[in-house]
Design an enzyme around this catalytic site. Structure first.
Site, PDB file in Angstrom:
ATOM      1  N   LYS A  99      10.570  21.591  -2.971  1.00 25.12           N
ATOM      2  CA  LYS A  99      10.758  19.980  -2.830  1.00 25.12           C
ATOM      3  C   LYS A  99      11.814  19.497  -3.001  1.00 25.12           C
ATOM      4  O   LYS A  99      12.378  20.153  -3.999  1.00 25.12           O
ATOM      5  CB  LYS A  99       9.954  18.849  -2.941  1.00 25.12           C
ATOM      6  CG  LYS A  99       9.603  17.524  -1.965  1.00 25.12           C
ATOM      7  CD  LYS A  99       8.623  17.521  -0.756  1.00 25.12           C
ATOM      8  CE  LYS A  99       8.471  16.699  -0.703  1.00 25.12           C
ATOM      9  NZ  LYS A  99       7.794  16.611   0.440  1.00 25.12           N
TER      10      LYS A  99
HETATM   11  P1  NAD Z   1      10.168   8.416   7.482  1.00 27.62           P
HETATM   12  O1  NAD Z   1      11.851   8.598   6.774  1.00 27.62           O
HETATM   13  O2  NAD Z   1      10.924   9.014   8.717  1.00 27.62           O
HETATM   14  O3  NAD Z   1       9.643   6.990   7.706  1.00 27.62           O
HETATM   15  C1  NAD Z   1       9.334   7.032   6.458  1.00 27.62           C
HETATM   16  C2  NAD Z   1       8.305   5.343   6.500  1.00 27.62           C
HETATM   17  O4  NAD Z   1       8.407   4.530   5.925  1.00 27.62           O
HETATM   18  C3  NAD Z   1       9.137   4.206   7.736  1.00 27.62           C
HETATM   19  O5  NAD Z   1       8.337   3.871   8.887  1.00 27.62           O
HETATM   20  C4  NAD Z   1      10.207   3.620   6.591  1.00 27.62           C
HETATM   21  O6  NAD Z   1      10.628   2.156   6.883  1.00 27.62           O
HETATM   22  C5  NAD Z   1       8.674   3.284   5.152  1.00 27.62           C
HETATM   23  N1  NAD Z   1       9.326   2.947   4.538  1.00 27.62           N
HETATM   24  C6  NAD Z   1       9.722   3.153   3.673  1.00 27.62           C
HETATM   25  N2  NAD Z   1       9.707   2.160   2.385  1.00 27.62           N
HETATM   26  C7  NAD Z   1       8.429   2.114   2.668  1.00 27.62           C
HETATM   27  C8  NAD Z   1       7.669   1.106   1.653  1.00 27.62           C
HETATM   28  N3  NAD Z   1       8.511   0.609   0.654  1.00 27.62           N
HETATM   29  N4  NAD Z   1       6.253   0.247   1.970  1.00 27.62           N
HETATM   30  C9  NAD Z   1       6.003   0.161   3.165  1.00 27.62           C
HETATM   31  N5  NAD Z   1       6.472   1.060   4.454  1.00 27.62           N
HETATM   32  C10 NAD Z   1       8.046   1.661   3.755  1.00 27.62           C
HETATM   33  O7  NAD Z   1       9.844   9.550   6.471  1.00 27.62           O
HETATM   34  P2  NAD Z   1       8.022  10.420   6.732  1.00 27.62           P
HETATM   35  O8  NAD Z   1       8.911  11.823   6.685  1.00 27.62           O
HETATM   36  O9  NAD Z   1       7.269   9.970   8.052  1.00 27.62           O
HETATM   37  O10 NAD Z   1       7.429  11.293   5.634  1.00 27.62           O
HETATM   38  C11 NAD Z   1       6.138   9.562   4.925  1.00 27.62           C
HETATM   39  C12 NAD Z   1       5.681  10.416   4.286  1.00 27.62           C
HETATM   40  O11 NAD Z   1       4.568  10.983   4.725  1.00 27.62           O
HETATM   41  C13 NAD Z   1       6.434  10.590   2.604  1.00 27.62           C
HETATM   42  O12 NAD Z   1       5.576  10.344   2.174  1.00 27.62           O
HETATM   43  C14 NAD Z   1       6.799  11.950   3.114  1.00 27.62           C
HETATM   44  O13 NAD Z   1       6.041  12.511   1.698  1.00 27.62           O
HETATM   45  C15 NAD Z   1       4.543  12.418   3.896  1.00 27.62           C
HETATM   46  N6  NAD Z   1       5.320  13.432   4.641  1.00 27.62           N
HETATM   47  C16 NAD Z   1       5.740  13.951   6.040  1.00 27.62           C
HETATM   48  C17 NAD Z   1       5.436  14.958   6.375  1.00 27.62           C
HETATM   49  C18 NAD Z   1       7.099  14.915   7.301  1.00 27.62           C
HETATM   50  O14 NAD Z   1       6.476  16.040   8.392  1.00 27.62           O
HETATM   51  N7  NAD Z   1       7.631  14.348   7.736  1.00 27.62           N
HETATM   52  C19 NAD Z   1       4.630  15.330   6.340  1.00 27.62           C
HETATM   53  C20 NAD Z   1       4.196  15.313   5.336  1.00 27.62           C
HETATM   54  C21 NAD Z   1       3.912  14.409   4.328  1.00 27.62           C
END
Ligand code: NAD
Length: 421
Positions: A109
């Site tokens: 990561k």
């Molecule tokens: P992103 O940046 O596309 O979206 C993040 C979202 O979370 C946004 O809507 C933002 O407004 C919201 N957010 C941020 N801070 C917040 C808070 N304090 N309270 C509530 N909402 C909040 O990110 P993503 O890729 O969707 O990732 C989200 C989660 O999923 C993370 O934990 C990431 O590690 C995990 N994840 C992502 C992927 C991927 O392929 N992108 C894969 C596995 C896991």
């Protein structure tokens, strides 16, 4: 956002989870020690020229947790809270996740401590390119392959790919996944994590005899994971009754118009749609405690803790985010018979299609979307069934079962490889 003193260490959470699973697996103490430590860590402090001519120094990290089963794999996060312990925890979860879906990757990561919302596109590009240059000694298609995470996206991946390719002197598609389609990205990658969350939640609902059609779904976070998952639930006839971003959410117990809400977020960076007059604003804390069938935390870590676990009313929790639930909360939820689809299973669709993207890049192949979606769905369903089976056989909760599967596969691989020299 949580105050610093209220924050729970994600690394403590990840360590506790390993401890619980290791006891069940009866692992060798030496191996246990190895997996609670990360293999390699790089911290970089690097300057970036900002739009006003000033120079700002940023701190970034790339951590490889374990490469026993294959090259490192894991996203890059841009967020003010990024620190070494958070990146270590996220890298550790990547190791178990790749093993749960049986993909030949290890866990890694990275991230940069920054506030991307306050930066211009040019500043983000400058920061990304310099950060890539700084971590280039650690990444590469055979070594460690980054991908998008919170506040990084296909454009950021394109800059990483370009910078790395400039350093090498030739185009290296396979250095990152989650790229734009025009640059060797894979069809279905953008949707993959949200799709995987939906498929595993659907399997959980089937297991509990809960019809997806009409099920009330609450989604925290509307980014790549939450936004896409919400659309799949909506398409399947579920009622998405609430969704949020970092500022708060919208709630309508009759169901939101998901495409309107997401369209509004895209256009105006806010969730409050002119058409959604009958929807109420809601805080992220209230949203988690709504009366619903399926809760999908898809934002950040440590959202469900000992403080609110007793107030959660969902029947199923499908963790789109990494680490949204603490071990104390897990125990409470398990006692309350709330069915958990843990992060290392629920959100593994992303790493799965990242693997497909990497395979296509290395072999210069282009798979069609149907192939990718079918393969992803098969892997997610198979992995869900394997975890459920362990959970029933060993009489443990779903998270412990997933960790038993993931850590067990890493332990087996380690046994076969032996300890060098
Ligand atoms: P992103 O940046 O596309 O979206 C993040 C979202 O979370 C946004 O809507 C933002 O407004 C919201 N957010 C941020 N801070 C917040 C808070 N304090 N309270 C509530 N909402 C909040 O990110 P993503 O890729 O969707 O990732 C989200 C989660 O999923 C993370 O934990 C990431 O590690 C995990 N994840 C992502 C992927 C991927 O392929 N992108 C894969 C596995 C896991």
């Amino acid at each position: 956002m949580k105050k610093k003193e209220d924050r729970i260490s994600s690394l403590d959470v990840a360590m506790k989870q390993v401890q619980i699973a290791a006891e069940k697996l009866g692992l060798d103490p030496g191996f246990c020690e190895k997996i609670t430590k990360t293999k390699r860590e790089l911290i970089v402090h690097f300057p970036v020229k900002m739009d006003d001519g000033s120079i700002k120094v940023f701190t970034g990290y790339r951590v490889q947790h374990n490469m026993t089963r294959g090259p490192g794999k894991g996203g890059i996060r841009y967020h003010p809270d990024v620190d070494l312990d958070e990146v270590r925890a996220l890298a550790m979860w990547m190791t178990w996740k790749a093993a749960v879906v049986n993909i030949p990757f290890g866990g890694a990561k990275g991230g940069v401590q920054c506030d991307p919302k306050s930066m211009s596109l040019r500043e983000l590009e400058n920061m990304t390119r310099r950060f890539t240059w700084e971590i280039a000694i650690m990444i590469g298609p055979d070594q460690d392959i980054p991908a998008p995470d919170v506040y990084t996206n296909p454009q950021v991946m394109a800059w990483i790919m370009d910078t790395y390719s400039m350093l090498k002197g030739y185009t290296v598609h396979g250095v990152v996944t989650g790229k734009p389609l025009e640059l060797g990205g894979s069809l279905g990658r953008f949707e993959a994590t949200g799709k995987g969350v939906f498929v595993t939640a659907q399997e959980a609902a089937r297991h509990l005899n809960l019809p997806i059609e009409g099920a009330r779904v609450v989604v925290q976070g509307c980014g790549n994971v939450g936004g896409i998952a919400a659309q799949y639930f909506d398409k399947a006839g579920a009622k998405v009754i609430a969704i949020s971003d970092s500022k708060g959410g919208m709630y309508n117990k009759k169901g939101l118009n998901v495409s309107d809400v997401l369209d509004c977020k895209k256009r105006y960076s806010c969730l409050i749609t002119p058409g959604a007059k009958d929807a109420d604003e809601i805080t992220n804390e209230e949203l988690l405690e709504l009366d619903c069938d399926i809760l999908v935390p898809s934002a950040l870590e440590n959202q469900i803790t000992h403080k609110n676990a007793r107030k959660i009313k969902a029947k199923i929790i499908a963790e789109g985010a990494n680490g949204p639930t603490t071990p104390e909360a897990d125990a409470i939820l398990h006692d309350r018979r709330i069915f958990m689809v843990p992060d290392i299973l629920a959100n593994a669709g992303g790493v799965t299609v990242s693997y497909f993207e990497w395979v296509q890049n290395l072999q210069e192949l282009l798979w069609n979307e149907e192939d990718i979606t079918d393969r992803l769905t098969r892997i997610m369903k198979r992995s869900f069934a394997e975890v459920l089976n362990i959970s029933q056989k060993e009489k443990v909760d779903m998270r412990t079962a997933a960790l038993i599967l993931g850590i067990g596969r890493v332990a087996e691989a380690q046994k076969l490889r032996g300890i060098y020299p």
